[in-house]
Design a protein around this motif. Structure first.
Motif, PDB file in Angstrom:
ATOM      1  N   ILE A  27     -13.019  45.437-105.465  1.00  0.00           N
ATOM      2  CA  ILE A  27     -12.671  46.848-105.282  1.00  0.00           C
ATOM      3  C   ILE A  27     -13.923  47.712-105.151  1.00  0.00           C
ATOM      4  CG2 ILE A  27     -11.598  48.835-106.421  1.00  0.00           C
ATOM      5  CD1 ILE A  27      -9.497  46.838-107.501  1.00  0.00           C
ATOM      6  N   ALA A  28     -14.982  47.384-105.888  1.00  0.00           N
ATOM      7  CA  ALA A  28     -16.254  48.107-105.745  1.00  0.00           C
ATOM      8  C   ALA A  28     -16.768  47.977-104.316  1.00  0.00           C
ATOM      9  CB  ALA A  28     -17.277  47.575-106.734  1.00  0.00           C
ATOM     10  N   TYR A  29     -16.672  46.777-103.763  1.00  0.00           N
ATOM     11  CA  TYR A  29     -17.094  46.562-102.378  1.00  0.00           C
ATOM     12  C   TYR A  29     -16.234  47.391-101.428  1.00  0.00           C
ATOM     13  CZ  TYR A  29     -17.659  44.288 -97.854  1.00  0.00           C
ATOM     14  OH  TYR A  29     -17.865  44.058 -96.514  1.00  0.00           O
ATOM     15  N   TYR A  48     -17.608  50.228 -98.908  1.00  0.00           N
ATOM     16  CA  TYR A  48     -17.426  50.058 -97.464  1.00  0.00           C
ATOM     17  C   TYR A  48     -16.502  51.134 -96.897  1.00  0.00           C
ATOM     18  CZ  TYR A  48     -15.752  47.930 -93.116  1.00  0.00           C
ATOM     19  OH  TYR A  48     -15.393  47.692 -91.813  1.00  0.00           O
ATOM     20  N   GLY A  49     -15.411  51.395 -97.604  1.00  0.00           N
ATOM     21  CA  GLY A  49     -14.407  52.323 -97.097  1.00  0.00           C
ATOM     22  C   GLY A  49     -14.844  53.768 -97.066  1.00  0.00           C
ATOM     23  N   SER A  50     -15.808  54.129 -97.874  1.00  0.00           N
ATOM     24  CA  SER A  50     -16.236  55.529 -97.942  1.00  0.00           C
ATOM     25  C   SER A  50     -17.269  55.893 -96.878  1.00  0.00           C
ATOM     26  CB  SER A  50     -16.804  55.838 -99.332  1.00  0.00           C
ATOM     27  OG  SER A  50     -17.955  55.062 -99.596  1.00  0.00           O
ATOM     28  N   PRO A  68     -20.233  55.901-104.253  1.00  0.00           N
ATOM     29  CA  PRO A  68     -19.110  55.125-104.795  1.00  0.00           C
ATOM     30  C   PRO A  68     -19.528  54.429-106.085  1.00  0.00           C
ATOM     31  CG  PRO A  68     -19.490  54.618-102.481  1.00  0.00           C
ATOM     32  CD  PRO A  68     -20.661  55.413-102.935  1.00  0.00           C
ATOM     33  N   PRO A  69     -18.620  54.286-107.045  1.00  0.00           N
ATOM     34  CA  PRO A  69     -18.962  53.575-108.288  1.00  0.00           C
ATOM     35  C   PRO A  69     -19.241  52.103-108.019  1.00  0.00           C
ATOM     36  CG  PRO A  69     -16.608  54.008-108.171  1.00  0.00           C
ATOM     37  CD  PRO A  69     -17.228  54.747-107.025  1.00  0.00           C
ATOM     38  N   LYS A  70     -20.152  51.549-108.773  1.00  0.00           N
ATOM     39  CA  LYS A  70     -20.513  50.137-108.631  1.00  0.00           C
ATOM     40  C   LYS A  70     -19.702  49.271-109.607  1.00  0.00           C
ATOM     41  CE  LYS A  70     -25.285  51.264-107.288  1.00  0.00           C
ATOM     42  NZ  LYS A  70     -25.091  50.903-105.870  1.00  0.00           N
ATOM     43  N   GLU A 118      -8.818  51.597 -95.201  1.00  0.00           N
ATOM     44  CA  GLU A 118      -9.587  51.919 -96.403  1.00  0.00           C
ATOM     45  C   GLU A 118      -9.730  53.431 -96.555  1.00  0.00           C
ATOM     46  OE1 GLU A 118     -10.616  49.731 -94.167  1.00  0.00           O
ATOM     47  OE2 GLU A 118     -10.999  47.822 -95.179  1.00  0.00           O
ATOM     48  N   PHE A 119      -9.232  53.952 -97.661  1.00  0.00           N
ATOM     49  CA  PHE A 119      -9.244  55.383 -97.972  1.00  0.00           C
ATOM     50  C   PHE A 119      -8.517  56.214 -96.924  1.00  0.00           C
ATOM     51  CE2 PHE A 119     -12.963  54.550-100.897  1.00  0.00           C
ATOM     52  CZ  PHE A 119     -12.301  54.948-102.050  1.00  0.00           C
TER      53      PHE A 119
END
Length: 565
Positions: A175-177, A181-183, A202-204, A396-397
Motif C-alpha cells: 500500500i505504501a508503494y 506511485y498513485g500520487s 506520501p507516507p512510507k 490509483e487515487f
C-alpha cells in the motif's frame, strides 16, 4: 559427532533448498491454506481482516463483517477503494440456500453529455480532475446490503474504522508503494495533499497515518444513515466542491441515486457452476472464456504449458471483443446475454482459434440485439452465510479530487465511457452507468456453496477468475495454490472506451513460467512481456459442508491476510 552431522545436514538443506520449496503441495505456494470452523475473512490488508473477525466474534453476520472490512480498507488502502467509489456483491444466504446479486454502481451526472467532449475534440474522458467523476454508489450499497443481511447496527460496524482513522495505523508495504506511485502527478488537485500527503509526501512503510476527516465522515454516516451521505451535509459539501472546480456531479445526482438487486449469471464448467454479475460489469467475459475453454482437454495440457497458455490467451481475445461491443448499462441498451453465454455460441467462437498461431485481431460476435484499482474481500460466518464483495474508486487515487474536509477521494469511473461514438453501447449519456471492471465471483456445485472468490486489477479480473477456476477444477490445486500460481495477463483488443490495440496485443507472463515455454509462445506469434506487472490481488474462502470447515486464502501479491476462528 551427532551434533556435527546435524550441523552439516542443516548446511546442506540451506544451500540446496530454494526459498519456495515446501514439504507439501506445489512448489510455488507461499503458505498453507487457513482453516477454521466458526468464521473466515480474507482481505487485502491484515487490519481489515482482523476488524472483520472482531465483528464476527461480536455476533455480527458475514455482511456486517464485510462492510466493516470495506470501511477499514477505505482508510488503510485509500489508493484503491473508499466511499467515493462503487460496490458490487454476490451473497450466499445459508437459510434460503440462494445467491443474491447486488449492483451498487453510480451514474453519470445528469448535466454531462457526450457533446461536451465531441465539441472540444476530446477522444477520451480525462483520468483525473472533475470530468470523470460519477455518483459514488458505495454507501448506498452498504445500507442496502446491511438492511437485508446485517445483524449489528451500522454504528457498531463502522466504529472500528472510525477509531483507526483517529488513532492512526502503520502503512503496510504494498500500500505504501501504491500511495507513492498513485500520487504522482495529482499532488496539486483540490484537497489531495491535505488528506494523503502528510509532511508533503506520501507516507512510507511503517509510518503511522491518520485520517480524522474520514472518521468524521464515517461518524456522520453511522449516526445519520444513508441519507447523511446522499441528501445531507456530505452531499452539499460535494455539490459545492464540484461547482467550485467546474465539475458536473450535483446534489440532485446524489439525492436521486439508487442501487439494484440483480440476478447473478452463471455457466456450468465441467460440473461446477461459476457465478458472476451481469453487465454493466465485465463478469460475462469470464463465463464466455470458460465456455470456450471447456472444449479443450486442459488438464492433459498441464499448468504453464505452451498449448494451455496459447488457447487461454486466444479465448480471452475472443471474449474481450464481445466485451467491448456489448457490455454496458442494461437500462440503456439491450444486451444479448442469452446468446453470449450459450454453449453453441462458444463453439462458434472456439472454431476461430488457430492452435498454431496467435491471431492479430478477432471480430466481435455478430449477434442480434435482444427487445487498474480495486479491493476485493470475502467473509463467511458461523451460520454458513458467505459474502463475495468488491469495491473500487477505479484507478490509483481515482479522480484525485478530495471534497473539503471529507477525507476521501471521488471515483473516476466515468473515464470508462466511450465519448467517440454516440451509437456505442457504452457511449456517455446523462444518468447512465459506465462499463465497470470490478466483479465478484462465486462457485457452487449441486446447488451448494463451494468457493467465494475474486481478485482486483482492472481488465485482468475476468482473466484472473478463469485462471482460478481452471487451477481448481482442471489442475487440482487447493485454494491457496490456485491464487499463488503464476498468471498471465493479455492486454489488447478493442476496449469499451473506443481504443483499439491490434497486432495481437501483448501477453504478459508473471515470473515462474519456464523460459522454454516463452520461446515456444513467441513462435506462435505472441508478443510477450515477462516479469513484474499487474496480475491481480486474490482472496478466497472455500467451504467443506461435510466437515463444516472454512478454508481461507490470500495471495502474496498484496498485503492481504486470510484468518479465521
Amino acid at each position: 559427532m551427532k551434533n556435527l552431522f546435524l550441523a552439516l545436514l542443516l548446511v546442506f538443506f540451506a544451500v540446496n533448498i530454494k526459498a519456495q520449496d515446501r514439504l507439501t503441495g506445489e512448489t510455488f505456494t507461499t503458505r498453507s491454506e487457513i482453516l477454521a470452523r466458526n468464521g473466515m475473512a480474507a482481505t487485502s490488508q491484515p487490519l481489515a481482516t482482523q476488524v472483520a473477525l472482531d465483528i464476527l466474534k461480536k455476533g455480527g453476520s458475514a455482511m456486517d463483517a464485510a462492510i466493516a472490512a470495506n470501511a477499514m480498507l477505505g482508510l488503510v488502502e485509500p489508493a484503491s477503494c473508499g466511499i467515493g467509489g462503487d460496490i458490487f456483491a454476490i451473497v450466499w444466504d445459508a437459510k434460503e440456500e440462494k445467491l443474491y446479486g447486488f449492483n451498487g454502481s453510480g451514474r453519470a451526472p445528469e448535466s454531462l453529455n457526450i457533446e461536451y467532449f465531441m465539441d472540444r475534440g476530446m477522444k477520451y474522458v480525462p483520468l483525473h480532475g472533475p470530468l470523470p467523476v460519477s455518483v459514488p454508489g458505495c454507501v448506498d450499497g452498504w445500507f442496502n446490503l446491511h438492511e437485508k443481511f446485517g445483524k449489528l447496527t451500522i454504528k457498531e460496524v463502522l466504529q472500528p474504522a472510525i477509531n483507526y482513522g483517529r488513532e492512526g495505523f502503520p502503512i503496510s508495504e504494498v500500500i505504501a508503494y501504491e500511495m507513492d506511485y498513485g500520487s504522482e502527478g495529482i499532488e496539486d488537485l483540490p484537497g489531495f495533499a491535505a488528506t494523503y500527503l502528510p509532511n508533503g509526501r506520501p507516507p512510507k512503510k511503517g509510518e503511522v497515518f491518520k485520517n480524522p476527516d474520514l472518521s468524521n465522515t464515517y461518524e456522520k454516516i453511522a449516526n445519520g444513515g444513508r441519507d447523511a451521505f446522499y441528501k445531507g451535509d456530505i452531499a452539499r459539501t460535494i455539490d459545492a466542491f464540484m461547482k467550485e472546480y467546474n465539475g458536473f456531479l450535483s446534489y440532485e445526482d446524489l439525492a436521486s441515486h439508487t442501487s439494484n438487486w440483480v440476478e447473478p449469471i452463471s455457466t456450468n464448467y465441467r460440473g461446477y457452476e461459476v457465478w458472476e454479475l451481469p453487465p454493466n460489469g465485465q463478469g460475462t467475459a469470464a463465463l464466455q472464456m470458460l465456455n470456450i475453454l471447456e472444449g479443450y482437454d486442459i488438464a492433459s495440457m498441464g499448468f504453464g504449458s505452451v498449448d494451455y497458455l496459447h488457447i487461454l490467451t486466444e479465448a480471452k481475445k475472443l471474449a474481450y471483443e464481445d466485451r467491448a461491443k456489448f457490455y454496458a448499462d442494461p437500462d440503456f441498451v439491450n444486451i444479448p446475454l442469452t446468446q453470449l453465454l450459450s454453449k453453441e455460441y462458444a463453439a462458434q467462437r472456439r472454431a476461430l482459434i488457430n492452435p498454431d498461431k496467435a491471431a492479430d485481431i478477432y471480430p466481435a460476435g455478430d449477434l442480434e440485439i435482444e427487445s487498474g484499482n480495486t479491493t476485493y474481500l470475502t467473509v463467511a460466518d458461523k451460520d454458513g452465510n458467505m459474502v463475495s464483495l468488491i469495491q473500487s474508486i477505479y484507478s490509483e487515487f481515482a479522480s484525485g479530487m478530495v471534497p473539503d474536509g471529507l477525507g476521501f477521494v471521488l471515483q473516476n469511473r466515468g473515464q470508462m465511457f466511450n465519448v467517440q461514438d454516440e451509437n456505442h453501447a457504452n457511449a456517455l449519456e446523462p444518468g447512465k452507468r459506465p462499463f465497470h471492471t470490478i466483479i465478484p465471483a462465486f462457485i457452487t456445485r449441486d446447488g451448494k456453496p463451494l468457493v467465494s472468490f475474486g481478485l482486483m486489477g482492472g481488465a485482468v479480473q475476468p482473466q484472473g477468475h478463469v485462471q482460478i477456476v481452471i487451477n481448481l477444477v482442471d489442475f487440482g490445486m487447493n485454494l491457496q495454490e490456485a491464487g499463488d500460481a503464476p498468471r498471465m495477463r493479455h492486454q489488447g483488443s478493442s476496449q469499451p472506451t473506443g481504443s483499439v490495440m491490434t497486432n495481437g496485443g501483448r501477453l504478459n507472463l508473471e515470473s515462474g513460467f519456464d523460459y522454454k515455454t516463452i520461446r515456444e509462445l513467441r513462435k506462435k506469434n505472441h508478443n510477450i512481456t515477462f516479469g513484474v506487472g499487474i496480475y491481480g490481488g486474490y482472496q478466497a474462502i472455500g467451504v467443506d459442508l461435510e466437515n463444516k470447515v472454512y478454508t481461507g486464502a490470500s495471495e502474496s501479491r498484496k498485503d492481504g491476510q486470510a484468518a479465521g476462528y
